[in-house]
Scaffold this active site. Sequence first.
Site, PDB file in Angstrom:
ATOM      1  N   SER A 148       0.678  -1.197   0.032  1.00  0.00           N
ATOM      2  CA  SER A 148      -0.117  -0.001  -0.027  1.00  0.00           C
ATOM      3  C   SER A 148       0.817   1.135   0.081  1.00  0.00           C
ATOM      4  O   SER A 148       2.043   1.369   0.388  1.00  0.00           O
ATOM      5  CB  SER A 148      -0.676   0.084   1.292  1.00  0.00           C
ATOM      6  OG  SER A 148      -1.348   1.223   1.436  1.00  0.00           O
ATOM      7  N   TYR A 161      -2.149  -1.340  10.683  1.00  0.00           N
ATOM      8  CA  TYR A 161      -2.285  -1.642   8.855  1.00  0.00           C
ATOM      9  C   TYR A 161      -0.956  -1.081   8.663  1.00  0.00           C
ATOM     10  O   TYR A 161      -0.274  -1.796   7.757  1.00  0.00           O
ATOM     11  CB  TYR A 161      -3.473  -0.823   8.761  1.00  0.00           C
ATOM     12  CG  TYR A 161      -3.579  -1.046   7.148  1.00  0.00           C
ATOM     13  CD1 TYR A 161      -4.068  -1.997   6.509  1.00  0.00           C
ATOM     14  CD2 TYR A 161      -3.138   0.032   6.265  1.00  0.00           C
ATOM     15  CE1 TYR A 161      -4.501  -2.156   5.300  1.00  0.00           C
ATOM     16  CE2 TYR A 161      -3.336  -0.044   4.945  1.00  0.00           C
ATOM     17  CZ  TYR A 161      -3.985  -1.110   4.201  1.00  0.00           C
ATOM     18  OH  TYR A 161      -4.111  -1.278   3.035  1.00  0.00           O
TER      19      TYR A 161
END
Length: 254
Positions: A148, A161
């Site tokens: 990401s 995350y």
Amino acid sequence: MVNAPAMPSFSGKVAVITGGASGIGRATSAWFARAGARVVIADRSREEGDALASRLSRDQGDALFIETDVTRPDSIEATVARTLREYGRIDCAVNNAGLSETPIDLTDATPEHWTRLMSVNLRGVFLSMQQEIRAMLGSGGAIVNVSSRTGLVGKPRHAIYTAGKHGVLGLTRSAAVDYARHGIRINAVCPGLVRTPFVERKFGDGLPALAAAMNPMGRIGEPEEIAECIAWLCSDAASFVTGVALPVDGGAVA
């Protein structure tokens, strides 16, 4: 007038995509099928996976759904073993399965919160890579891990995350160094905000304004744009590329 580049051919190749039934994984599965690959859709969702495999097999080529839970080593091992029985090889693997995080302060997060996210986003990539690399030893191949843009920067109220996605890049780079001599290339893509069903549900009517503010391009990314980059990293056009973390984010990280 400049002609668009031809789609790389993956005819005769076998591609395994975890989380391959929806979002970026779905677009990637469809991309490889169009390019002639035999596609294994490894996902927990039997309904979505079966439907996609049936459609791709009918319209574009050869696709197989295998129900897979990347948090379970035996499930991943069984998926790779069945792929080798059915197709005899694995040429490309895309580790896309992942979970998102509801914004939370680090001090409010629980150990269970950590375990839930890390079991899929980092441990699942680790377990998948182990089996995929073992299948590629002796024949070579290409692996792309889906991290990401949050794997490259910090994101407020998403510490767990963010840690997992940074970890994916550590796995990618170290494994790329270790297995380059075996002809296995290992890279990562780092998507920004992408129009997936989860993102559309999460942000609803506020998505256009958020997308406009998220990056210099002022728009949201499409799953097919991430799939294109994944496929390029798996293709012979990227034959001298390994250990890369490629932002695909409209310039957000820049």
